[in-house]
Design an enzyme around this catalytic site. Structure first.
Site, mmCIF file in Angstrom:
data_model
loop_
_atom_site.group_PDB
_atom_site.id
_atom_site.type_symbol
_atom_site.label_atom_id
_atom_site.label_comp_id
_atom_site.label_asym_id
_atom_site.label_seq_id
_atom_site.Cartn_x
_atom_site.Cartn_y
_atom_site.Cartn_z
ATOM 1 N NE ARG A 171 -15.118 -6.197 -5.140
ATOM 2 C CZ ARG A 171 -16.180 -6.721 -5.739
ATOM 3 N NH1 ARG A 171 -16.925 -7.602 -5.120
ATOM 4 N NH2 ARG A 171 -16.492 -6.349 -6.952
ATOM 5 C CE LYS A 219 6.760 -4.271 3.272
ATOM 6 N NZ LYS A 219 8.188 -3.950 3.105
ATOM 7 C CD GLU A 231 15.439 -10.742 5.912
ATOM 8 O OE1 GLU A 231 15.355 -9.736 6.650
ATOM 9 O OE2 GLU A 231 15.179 -10.728 4.698
ATOM 10 C CE LYS A 269 8.020 -7.872 9.172
ATOM 11 N NZ LYS A 269 8.257 -8.577 7.945
ATOM 12 C CD GLU A 297 8.290 -0.324 3.371
ATOM 13 O OE1 GLU A 297 8.210 -1.525 3.705
ATOM 14 O OE2 GLU A 297 8.938 0.072 2.404
ATOM 15 N NE ARG A 327 6.347 -3.790 6.950
ATOM 16 C CZ ARG A 327 5.364 -4.672 6.923
ATOM 17 N NH1 ARG A 327 4.148 -4.311 7.266
ATOM 18 N NH2 ARG A 327 5.587 -5.924 6.569
ATOM 19 C CG ASN A 361 12.340 -2.496 3.208
ATOM 20 O OD1 ASN A 361 11.848 -3.553 3.587
ATOM 21 N ND2 ASN A 361 11.614 -1.510 2.737
ATOM 22 C CG HIS A 392 15.347 -6.216 2.004
ATOM 23 N ND1 HIS A 392 15.945 -6.328 3.240
ATOM 24 C CD2 HIS A 392 14.458 -7.241 1.936
ATOM 25 C CE1 HIS A 392 15.440 -7.368 3.888
ATOM 26 N NE2 HIS A 392 14.530 -7.946 3.120
ATOM 27 C CG HIS A 400 14.929 -6.685 -3.553
ATOM 28 N ND1 HIS A 400 13.855 -5.913 -3.166
ATOM 29 C CD2 HIS A 400 14.868 -7.802 -2.778
ATOM 30 C CE1 HIS A 400 13.190 -6.532 -2.204
ATOM 31 N NE2 HIS A 400 13.772 -7.676 -1.953
ATOM 32 C CG HIS A 406 14.758 -12.813 -0.421
ATOM 33 N ND1 HIS A 406 14.744 -11.603 -1.083
ATOM 34 C CD2 HIS A 406 14.345 -12.550 0.839
ATOM 35 C CE1 HIS A 406 14.324 -10.656 -0.262
ATOM 36 N NE2 HIS A 406 14.075 -11.203 0.906
HETATM 37 N N1 GLY Z 1 10.481 -7.678 5.032
HETATM 38 C C1 GLY Z 1 10.327 -6.319 5.351
HETATM 39 C C2 GLY Z 1 8.955 -5.970 5.803
HETATM 40 O O1 GLY Z 1 8.148 -6.837 6.090
HETATM 41 O O2 GLY Z 1 8.637 -4.817 5.878
#
Ligand code: GLY
Length: 276
Positions: free
Chosen positions: A123, A145, A187, A229, A239, A243, A247, A250, A254, A266
């Site tokens: 957990r 994330k 990025e 960031k 998010e 946040r 993206n 992305h 993706h 990526h």
């Molecule tokens: N890579 C985007 C984020 O961490 O929200």
């Protein structure tokens, strides 16, 4: 060289991002956390392990009763629940307990998978990010994330789980293939475009030093992306809104990644998505 930045949200999390030339400062950085852990498991892949596993183990061995390692084949195709299952098995067989810690040594795949395992094993246990690619240094190692891909669905299973420390050794960028370096630059430019055009302009103006991978210029650039960031994830760690700005590129990226059956990296796909 030593640089530090703190990522903090009152009552929820606080951790440092540290920049060093080598892994020599890792032992001190981990010791400062005053962990209760007796065991540390270094999780890495078959590309990064042969390069840096020994150096990281040497730094951690004096701090823990036991240091084990879990090495899996490199590549996005390994970012699955199957690999997580193998890592759970290793942790159970080695009697890892809730106070013990995982160390993610590698790029985004290693960081995301290790973080997800840390978020779910017993957990939730602690983990440390040691990102070794430019992309993971400027983006995925910061902000908590974590997750894995599921069938063809990118990052479909995951959790928010913040690391206790992010440690970057600039030496890792000197062994990074050019294509991986370019992925990270995608990025970096994304960060500038969403929040700070002066940072974007600075990056373009210093492309000679950056492409020559001069440490001072690299640290300045990576810190710039991490500052953007950090500011975003401190306001919106899970998010709920803001946040999502991170993206940029992305969604299309993706889609390209999936349509190309994950044969493209990526960062290449995100760069294409950003251009689109
Ligand atoms: N890579 C985007 C984020 O961490 O929200």
């Amino acid at each position: 060289m030593e640089h530090r930045m703190t990522v903090k949200r009152a009552g929820e999390f606080t951790y440092d991002i540290e920049w060093h030339n080598t892994f020599e400062g890792l032992g001190n950085a981990v010791e400062k956390l005053s962990l209760m852990s007796r065991k540390a498991c270094i999780v890495t892949d078959s590309t990064v392990g042969p390069l840096y596993l020994d150096a990281v183990s040497r730094q951690l061995s004096p701090l823990f009763e036991t240091v084990t390692s879990f090495v899996f084949p490199s590549g996005e195709a390994q970012k699955t629940l199957d690999t997580v299952k193998k890592l759970y098995t290793h942790l159970i067989e080695e009697h890892y307990e809730r106070k013990d810690i995982l160390i993610a040594l590698g790029g985004g795949v290693v960081g995301d998978l290790t973080g997800f395992t840390a978020a779910t094993y017993l957990r939730g246990i602690d983990f440390i990010q040691i990102p070794t690619t430019l992309l993971s240094q400027v983006d995925s190692s910061v902000g908590g994330k974590t997750g894995v891909d599921f069938d063809c669905f990118k990052n479909m299973v995951g959790a928010f789980h913040q690391p206790r420390l992010v440690y970057m050794s600039m030496e890792t960028l000197h062994s990074l293939p050019d294509v991986q370096f370019s992925c990270g630059m995608g990025e970096v430019l994304k960060s500038g475009l969403i929040r700070d055009l002066s940072y974007y302009d600075w990056t373009l103006a210093h492309s000679t030093e950056l492409l020559a991978r001069e440490d001072e210029a690299l640290v300045r650039m990576i810190k710039g992306s991490c500052l953007i960031k950090k500011t975003v994830v401190e306001h919106d760690p899970t998010e709920q809104g803001e946040r999502a700005v991170l993206n940029l590129g992305h969604t299309i990226g993706h889609a390209v990644e999936k349509l190309k059956h994950f044969e493209m990296l990526h960062g290449q796909c995100v760069a294409l998505g950003t251009v689109a």
